[in-house]
Design a protein around this motif. Structure first.
Motif, mmCIF file in Angstrom:
data_model
loop_
_atom_site.group_PDB
_atom_site.id
_atom_site.type_symbol
_atom_site.label_atom_id
_atom_site.label_comp_id
_atom_site.label_asym_id
_atom_site.label_seq_id
_atom_site.Cartn_x
_atom_site.Cartn_y
_atom_site.Cartn_z
ATOM 1 N N GLU A 150 -4.140 12.208 -11.893
ATOM 2 C CA GLU A 150 -4.600 11.026 -12.621
ATOM 3 C C GLU A 150 -3.502 10.000 -12.850
ATOM 4 O O GLU A 150 -3.749 8.796 -12.799
ATOM 5 C CB GLU A 150 -5.135 11.447 -13.988
ATOM 6 N N ILE A 172 -10.265 4.332 -14.906
ATOM 7 C CA ILE A 172 -9.359 3.816 -13.870
ATOM 8 C C ILE A 172 -10.071 2.768 -13.025
ATOM 9 O O ILE A 172 -9.543 1.684 -12.762
ATOM 10 C CB ILE A 172 -8.855 4.968 -12.971
ATOM 11 N N GLN A 203 -1.029 9.145 -11.024
ATOM 12 C CA GLN A 203 -0.883 8.296 -9.838
ATOM 13 C C GLN A 203 -1.944 7.201 -9.809
ATOM 14 O O GLN A 203 -1.659 6.052 -9.447
ATOM 15 C CB GLN A 203 -1.013 9.146 -8.572
ATOM 16 N N MET A 224 0.803 -1.195 0.000
ATOM 17 C CA MET A 224 0.000 0.000 0.000
ATOM 18 C C MET A 224 0.850 1.264 0.000
ATOM 19 O O MET A 224 0.339 2.359 -0.055
ATOM 20 C CB MET A 224 -0.885 0.011 1.247
ATOM 21 N N HIS A 225 2.170 1.120 0.075
ATOM 22 C CA HIS A 225 3.049 2.273 0.158
ATOM 23 C C HIS A 225 4.002 2.238 -1.033
ATOM 24 O O HIS A 225 4.090 1.260 -1.741
ATOM 25 C CB HIS A 225 3.835 2.233 1.462
ATOM 26 N N ASP A 226 4.761 3.281 -1.185
ATOM 27 C CA ASP A 226 5.713 3.346 -2.279
ATOM 28 C C ASP A 226 7.082 2.825 -1.852
ATOM 29 O O ASP A 226 8.027 2.833 -2.622
ATOM 30 C CB ASP A 226 5.850 4.795 -2.754
ATOM 31 N N PHE A 240 -3.760 5.957 -12.420
ATOM 32 C CA PHE A 240 -3.575 4.973 -13.497
ATOM 33 C C PHE A 240 -2.444 3.993 -13.169
ATOM 34 O O PHE A 240 -2.551 2.794 -13.445
ATOM 35 C CB PHE A 240 -3.292 5.686 -14.829
ATOM 36 N N ARG A 245 -1.527 3.001 -10.248
ATOM 37 C CA ARG A 245 -2.030 2.065 -9.232
ATOM 38 C C ARG A 245 -3.163 1.180 -9.768
ATOM 39 O O ARG A 245 -3.621 0.272 -9.088
ATOM 40 C CB ARG A 245 -2.463 2.854 -7.996
ATOM 41 N N THR A 268 -6.715 7.368 -3.304
ATOM 42 C CA THR A 268 -6.828 8.799 -2.971
ATOM 43 C C THR A 268 -5.582 9.491 -3.515
ATOM 44 O O THR A 268 -4.585 9.654 -2.813
ATOM 45 C CB THR A 268 -6.946 8.990 -1.443
ATOM 46 N N CYS A 269 -5.682 9.922 -4.768
ATOM 47 C CA CYS A 269 -4.491 10.376 -5.497
ATOM 48 C C CYS A 269 -4.497 11.885 -5.731
ATOM 49 O O CYS A 269 -5.542 12.523 -5.753
ATOM 50 C CB CYS A 269 -4.414 9.658 -6.841
ATOM 51 N N LEU A 270 -3.318 12.413 -5.943
ATOM 52 C CA LEU A 270 -3.175 13.845 -6.189
ATOM 53 C C LEU A 270 -3.286 14.198 -7.671
ATOM 54 O O LEU A 270 -3.457 15.349 -8.023
ATOM 55 C CB LEU A 270 -1.845 14.343 -5.607
ATOM 56 N N ASP A 280 -4.523 -6.978 -5.345
ATOM 57 C CA ASP A 280 -4.256 -7.098 -3.909
ATOM 58 C C ASP A 280 -5.548 -7.099 -3.101
ATOM 59 O O ASP A 280 -5.688 -7.820 -2.113
ATOM 60 C CB ASP A 280 -3.394 -5.930 -3.427
ATOM 61 N N VAL A 288 -12.090 5.806 -7.033
ATOM 62 C CA VAL A 288 -10.883 6.597 -7.304
ATOM 63 C C VAL A 288 -11.202 8.062 -7.027
ATOM 64 O O VAL A 288 -12.087 8.639 -7.658
ATOM 65 C CB VAL A 288 -10.423 6.439 -8.768
ATOM 66 N N LEU A 289 -10.510 8.627 -6.067
ATOM 67 C CA LEU A 289 -10.655 10.053 -5.776
ATOM 68 C C LEU A 289 -9.379 10.753 -6.207
ATOM 69 O O LEU A 289 -8.273 10.314 -5.883
ATOM 70 C CB LEU A 289 -10.891 10.272 -4.278
#
Lengths: 167, 167, 167, 167, 167
Positions: C133, C33, C135, C1-3, C137, C139, C129-131, C155, C92-93
């Motif tokens: 698009e 997405i 990011q 869930m993290h980078d 796509f 994911r 919860t992305c900043l 996952d 997707v937000l």
């Protein structure tokens, strides 16, 4: 509770606490600061007429434990001959380099609010949420750290007595 | 729980855990860090007198699963001959480039608080919320990442034992 | 869930899902997405042994609707001969110019947590919860948007199966 | 709900609302904007087959009142011969110079989520949380404020109908 | 509730309050500002037809006490011959140098929302959350602090009457 110059607050007379039983739950983290706050609260309770035998201190490791311990000890006393009339939950959170401060402070402040509303027994929020140690020492009454030092434990004790006798 | 120099905390004697049954729920994400924390917690429980057969480990994928799994496993054990006396919920969240970290950390910290208060069984918050990996490794006791390394799993185990025997 | 480079997670064998019934609730906003994520989840459920007839897809307009729809559909199935064993709530937000993103993300993540804890049925948080698009796509597994593309729906499906068979 | 170019959403056919009874609760603050949103929602309900007699409008002063009013009116209708099938709670919050915006928006978005989950009746989140008036007017369909103007009340009406007939 | 030029709100006729009983709970911190707000609310209630004997004022130390006191006093009145029809909870929080403001404001705004929804009695949010004293004085109607001064206590009183007679 604020740094504002318009703040200032008066509390009731000293004998208001004579029939009350008060629980103080406090953390052991940051104990040099916490101990000052607990001592300020305890002394104020005594000066307000609460009997020494009716001031019960209990400590937990950190702030996240405060809501659980407060809830459990208040519930356990509910069926006793002399249940607690209020609780003061005391801790000191200081901003560190991770986000631990923010999530603990949020869960703790919301958790303590829940416990008070769920049980109908006042739970006084005695958690300092400071950005550095000096801020916390000043709010624990250490005048060597700032000229406006004031021990907030004193206010929390007055608040506990007042809220215990509400209505 | 803070980086403050005034922190520091003492825990009770080693035999306090001898009659306890403790649940450890941990995530598999960031396992090199999580495993250190789990190992620190487990070793400390053993050193505190908890029997190996009374330490139950369960893993889940990520931190958002911790409240649900902790609730379900605690509830399932409630009717057994030896129910859990406390749970330690362990995970590591590290800030990434999206806002995932913030929403997961918030829901998880509030969720674990709810589970403990709902069930009346202590749930220890063993989730690191760090801005980078080094911070997490240091808090998992990896001294190659920082001179002040300390395995927080040790503290969580002590906290679990103390909270399990509260009151 | 993290980078984080220390992330990475293993899931159980493929046949684990053969007796399960899984609900997927997803939003229609940002459908290019979302559809990738839903497809990733569905395929993974099938590959894990969940029967096609036991994968139920339901769509709602936006993320704020996810907790309500998940709750209602899980409750409706509770009295049936084959109730759902888990739900995956997918949306997707993406941060816009108002504060809509923040309040929707907060209410949705807390709401989905509540639904899972209230019902005792696992609700997997499948909301990005992305900043921006790109990011999102990445994911959702679109490798044209980033070399580290990975479809998180995969996952979430594994997580649903694992949490459904917990304990 | 986002500014993303990949957004876009389709709703069901126009006759879907013919048997439904829909509550619209809206604020009176920022009425030039709110009235546009309410009108957009109402027109869309009518076009979707909801009878005029089955669209009930109620107004309250500000956004903090929306969860309470929505809960009370939904509960009051529950025992009637024609209870509400959904509510749309509409308001406009615009960032001001104090922190009022943040605390009202947070309590309102969490409160409306609670009401829907508590009652099992869909509550559509029709609250704009904007940083300035232009953003709000654009989202209320005022094309003189921006070329991408779109009245979100239209979407909320479609969402209400869809969620009312869920499952 | 906003600084927007499009705001503005009308309230009902003056006799609407004649049969109502209204609770005002207010803090003592920042009393020069709070007293203005309380006076504005009280005068407006009287002008709206609420009898003096049916306006009950109660004070508490700080904002964190507002949800508990409001809940307790509303519950206590529920069995009386003339229970409260609404409560107005008034306080002033001003940003200080620690994070106290944020956690108190968050817990208080969520707590007051909970109390209203739990009890089904309207609780009006009369807490100013300001970044400095001038902002608070202006919103308490002190025209010496700003040309757009307006006493928000007036609006809270109107809101209480309106919400008390809702539906």
């Amino acid at each position: 509770m604020h740094d504002s110059t318009v703040k200032g607050i008066e509390f009731a007379t000293k004998s208001a606490g004579k029939d009350l039983r008060i629980l103080i739950v406090h953390t052991r983290w940051n104990s040099p600061i916490v101990n000052r706050l607990v001592e300020g609260a305890k002394q104020t309770l005594l000066e307000s007429g609460v009997l020494a035998e009716n001031i019960v201190l209990h400590n937990v490791p950190g702030a996240y434990e405060l809501p659980f311990a407060t809830q459990k000890l208040l519930k356990a006393s509910a069926g006793s001959t002399k249940p607690f009339d209020a609780a003061i939950s005391i801790g000191v959170l200081i901003k560190g380099s991770t986000m631990h401060f923010e999530y603990i402070a949020d869960a703790t402040s919301q958790g303590l609010m829940r416990v008070g509303l769920d049980l109908g027994i006042p739970v006084i929020f005695g958690v300092l949420t400071c950005l550095n140690e000096d801020q916390a020492f000043v709010r624990a009454g250490d005048s060597s750290r700032g000229s406006n030092a004031h021990n907030h434990g004193i206010d929390w004790a007055h608040t506990a007595i007042e809220m215990a006798t509400l209505g």
